[in-house]
Design an enzyme around this catalytic site. Structure first.
Site, PDB file in Angstrom:
ATOM      1  N   CYS A   1       1.997   7.613   1.510  1.00  0.00           N
ATOM      2  CA  CYS A   1       3.227   7.801   0.742  1.00  0.00           C
ATOM      3  C   CYS A   1       4.373   7.119   1.472  1.00  0.00           C
ATOM      4  CB  CYS A   1       3.515   9.302   0.599  1.00  0.00           C
ATOM      5  SG  CYS A   1       5.205   9.684   0.093  1.00  0.00           S
TER       6      CYS A   1
ATOM      7  N   GLU B   1       1.911  -7.227   1.961  1.00  0.00           N
ATOM      8  CA  GLU B   1       1.916  -7.007   0.512  1.00  0.00           C
ATOM      9  C   GLU B   1       2.378  -5.592   0.162  1.00  0.00           C
ATOM     10  OE1 GLU B   1      -1.478 -10.207  -0.954  1.00  0.00           O
ATOM     11  OE2 GLU B   1      -2.038  -8.091  -0.801  1.00  0.00           O
TER      12      GLU B   1
ATOM     13  N   CYS C   1       4.534  12.805  -4.839  1.00  0.00           N
ATOM     14  CA  CYS C   1       4.333  14.041  -4.091  1.00  0.00           C
ATOM     15  C   CYS C   1       5.658  14.775  -3.905  1.00  0.00           C
ATOM     16  CB  CYS C   1       3.697  13.731  -2.736  1.00  0.00           C
ATOM     17  SG  CYS C   1       4.808  12.928  -1.561  1.00  0.00           S
TER      18      CYS C   1
ATOM     19  N   GLU D   1      -0.284 -16.782   1.790  1.00  0.00           N
ATOM     20  CA  GLU D   1      -1.692 -16.652   1.411  1.00  0.00           C
ATOM     21  C   GLU D   1      -1.949 -17.352   0.078  1.00  0.00           C
ATOM     22  OE1 GLU D   1      -3.313 -12.727   1.112  1.00  0.00           O
ATOM     23  OE2 GLU D   1      -2.288 -11.991   2.905  1.00  0.00           O
TER      24      GLU D   1
ATOM     25  N   TRP E   1     -11.591 -10.162  -6.453  1.00  0.00           N
ATOM     26  CA  TRP E   1     -11.068  -8.944  -7.066  1.00  0.00           C
ATOM     27  C   TRP E   1     -10.817  -9.059  -8.571  1.00  0.00           C
ATOM     28  CZ3 TRP E   1      -6.465 -10.779  -8.756  1.00  0.00           C
ATOM     29  CH2 TRP E   1      -5.849 -11.786  -8.000  1.00  0.00           C
TER      30      TRP E   1
ATOM     31  N   GLU F   1     -13.798  -7.545   0.951  1.00  0.00           N
ATOM     32  CA  GLU F   1     -13.417  -8.915   0.613  1.00  0.00           C
ATOM     33  C   GLU F   1     -14.421  -9.945   1.135  1.00  0.00           C
ATOM     34  OE1 GLU F   1      -8.821  -9.308   0.046  1.00  0.00           O
ATOM     35  OE2 GLU F   1      -9.143  -8.352   1.992  1.00  0.00           O
ATOM     36  N   LYS F   2     -15.671  -9.533   1.281  1.00  0.00           N
ATOM     37  CA  LYS F   2     -16.666 -10.453   1.837  1.00  0.00           C
ATOM     38  C   LYS F   2     -16.993 -11.608   0.902  1.00  0.00           C
ATOM     39  CE  LYS F   2     -20.497  -7.355   0.514  1.00  0.00           C
ATOM     40  NZ  LYS F   2     -19.634  -6.203   0.144  1.00  0.00           N
TER      41      LYS F   2
END
Length: 693
Positions: A138, A173, A183, A333, A341, A381-382
């Site tokens: 959080c 990111e 919460c 990047e 993804w 992320e392989k």
């Protein structure tokens, strides 16, 4: 400890961005940045010497280190282990490779989340999420903030003076997976934020319109985040809007705190990596806190239609250049090939990685970095591509990586040059959050669809375009487009009107100017904030049903089609350019133009189909004095201006060779002279340097 080269100008302004990027470029020996996220902790130390040797072969000069290393750097609370990080940073420095050092705060380790379960994120339905992925915390958690600050201070104290460290990478990111938490701790923070914004409960009640649905608050403690209401009713829209503002600001406050710890100890520039058009974070506000702008961009292969992925890349670069106030920025990047993804992840075709990378440079980047250096053999992320693929160096991908490294070395003269334009799109995250709230006239009205259509139309016609906040500096622009400014402040509206007073042109799209900053309707007829500027009055909207279209008729008798939106428009002080032929309002204006001040203001009360929009924007550009080059489809040309030369980045995405209408120069990629009209092959890229006579 501060650095005079970056402290002289206010942070977040062009001069400061230029100074910070110049410092990085000088640290890299005058070269553009080239490299990747480097995660040596994923590999045995015996692999590290080979990594550095191959980095040198590829031309790598900058790597990001330590981004996801919290669990290794602090295996238990207050116990830090830096041996492996010391060794790899020393090795990189010995190999001539600079380091973008992360403070590792992006993902707390499992021991932390288990020890402080109250720090875990709670979703909109009130469910506390678990750890095991990344960014599970959080943003308002005091336990997280305390631990992140302690880790940051320890890292900065240790490495501030290390000669390898060229810049600092805060977090990673922000908000990618935890852009909002609901919460009880977030509720307390939200109330504090609201008290600072409104001061008094009566002011908040007025801003939120709480007389509707018996929502009036009599105690700050009654206010909650906009969690999912019972029976799926609508939440208060201004409450939702303010919670979006709060959530962006709360994450930004995390960045500020960690950046302040670093800046108190280290002289190098500090940044965090943006994510292009990321809805949850107001990057105009975030940009003001950076020493230089950096961005992550990945090709979206589904959902944007033919050519849409390339256009998204271009638009992302234009946004980053704009957030950097025209100064060079850094691509932190992107991918050498496939990502992991998306639902389906095709590989990049031969040459595409190079053309993508140089397109970012064309749009103002002073460096191309990737995720990641070596493709992982384990973890989520392989299957994400990397500079060094699973296949190793005996691969087409590696050969293309080394070719790109040679290109960036040859492009060193480009560093520090800038892209300028006289055209901008007015863009505001507040308007984005507001226009896509629930209980609106049509779900088909979304900001990014319209922004993409207008920007793409300009791009396909060879017109370079910035993005600018409506309240920002519009003086550099002769043409300002506002495709979707549902929410606009009074100063923003006045700022756009001032463009026409000095002779510029403004174009406004439908459903703009409708509400103020509190999401209150501007009464008296739409388009509210822009009614006087545009010389129109709208009594009623009538969005079209799914797939519906209407016919438009222009003054010359030509017809075209439009979709999504119609409205009952009266031209009070405007020329009718097109009118509705059918639909709910036949015979009424659809597109208008008004002479305003020394300039003009156009209004589009519907969504013209693509070709019609292109013709209209071409006409607007020509009337505004903006040159529209006559180039074949698929040819992208962007010029970067340096102090002693211009650099024309030319990318041919057409299926055939095309002649390039540039008057001489030298292609920096090949060293060959470039005569006027020389053909550029399909898929090829040239960077033509020209020195004024």
């Amino acid at each position: 400890m501060t650095d005079s080269s970056t402290a002289a100008a206010p942070r977040g302004g062009r001069a400061h961005f230029i100074a910070s990027m110049d410092r990085l470029t000088r640290r890299l020996g005058g070269r553009l940045a080239f490299g990747a996220d480097y995660n040596p902790e994923q590999w045995p130390e015996s692999v590290w010497p080979q990594d550095i040797e191959l980095m040198t072969e590829a031309g790598v000069n900058l790597v990001s280190v330590g981004i996801f290393s919290w669990a290794l750097l602090e295996p238990k609370e207050g116990l830090y282990e830096f041996g492996w990080l010391d060794r790899i940073i020393d090795r990189l420095h010995a190999g001539g490779i600079a380091v973008d050092l992360a403070n590792a705060s992006a993902t707390p380790p499992p021991w932390f989340s288990r020890q402080y379960p109250q720090s875990l994120l709670v979703d909109v339905n009130g469910v506390r999420r678990s750890y095991g992925g990344r960014q599970s915390f959080c943003p308002s958690s005091p336990e997280y903030r305390t631990a992140a600050a302690a880790l940051t201070a320890t890292i900065a104290d240790r490495y501030a003076d290390h000669p390898a460290v060229a810049m600092w990478h805060v977090h990673n990111e922000y908000g990618c997976h935890n852009w909002a938490c609901y919460c009880d701790e977030s509720a307390v923070a939200f109330r504090r934020w609201l008290q600072a914004r409104y001061g008094e409960l009566d002011t908040l009640n007025d801003a939120w319109g709480t007389t509707f649905w018996s929502q009036r608050y009599y105690d700050w403690a009654e206010i909650l985040p906009p969690r999912t209401p019972s029976y799926n009713t609508f939440a208060n829209p201004t409450q939702q809007l303010d919670f979006a503002r709060f959530s962006s600001e709360e994450l930004l406050d995390c960045f500020r705190a960690e950046a302040a710890v670093i800046r108190a100890r280290a002289p190098q520039p500090v940044t965090t990596n943006f994510m292009s058009f990321f809805k949850p974070l107001d990057y105009f506000a975030w940009a003001k806190e950076q020493d230089l702008i950096s961005n992550d961009h990945y090709r979206i292969v589904d959902g944007l239609g033919p050519g849409g992925a390339t256009h998204d890349l271009v638009m992302s670069g234009d946004l980053m250049r704009s957030l950097s106030d025209g100064a060079p920025w850094l691509l932190m990047e992107h991918s050498t090939s496939a990502v992991n993804w998306q639902p389906r992840n095709p590989a990049k075709v031969p040459g595409q990685m190079i053309s993508d990378s140089l397109t970012h440079l064309a749009r103002g980047a002073d460096g191309d970095l990737f995720f990641q250096w070596r493709a992982s053999k384990a973890g989520a992320e392989k299957f994400h591509s990397a500079m060094l693929p699973h296949a190793g160096t005996d691969s087409a991908r590696w050969r293309e990586v080394t070719q790109l490294g040679a290109h960036l070395k040859a492009l060193a003269p480009v560093a520090g040059s800038r892209v300028t334009t006289k055209v901008a799109i007015a863009f505001d995250w507040n308007a984005w959050w507001g226009v896509e709230l629930d209980s609106h006239p049509s779900v088909d009205v979304d900001m990014m669809t319209q922004v993409r259509r207008w920007h793409r139309s300009l791009w396909e016609q060879g017109v370079v375009c910035d993005f600018v906040h409506p309240d920002g500096d519009l003086d550099p622009y002769d043409l300002v487009l506002a495709p979707a400014l549902y929410l606009c402040t009074d100063p923003g509206a006045a700022n756009l009107a001032a463009v026409t007073q000095r002779g510029g042109t403004v174009v406004v799209g439908y459903f703009s100017g409708i509400v103020d900053e509190n999401d209150h309707i501007r009464l008296g007829g739409y388009p509210g904030a822009f009614a006087e500027l545009l010389g129109v009055r709208i009594e009623e909207f009538s969005p079209l049903l799914a797939g519906g279209t209407v016919t438009l008729l222009d003054a010359g008798g030509a017809t075209s089609t439009a979709s999504i939106w119609t409205e009952s428009i009266t031209a009070t002080d405007a020329e009718v350019i097109s009118e509705f032929v059918d639909g709910p309002f036949p015979g009424q204006p659809a597109i208008t133009r008004r002479a305003a001040g020394a300039g003009s203001a156009w209004y589009l009360g519907t969504a013209p189909e693509t070709e019609s929009l292109g013709r209209l924007l071409r006409t607007v550009c020509e009337q505004a004095g903006i040159a529209v080059p006559d180039r074949p489809p698929g040819l992208d040309v962007v010029v970067r201006q340096g102090p002693s030369a211009t650099y024309s980045f030319v990318v041919n995405r057409a299926a055939q060779a095309v002649p390039i209408d540039i008057d001489g120069g030298t292609d920096l990629l090949t060293g060959e002279s470039w005569p006027f009209g020389r053909l550029l092959e399909p898929g090829a890229v040239a960077v033509i340097a020209r020195t004024p006579a």
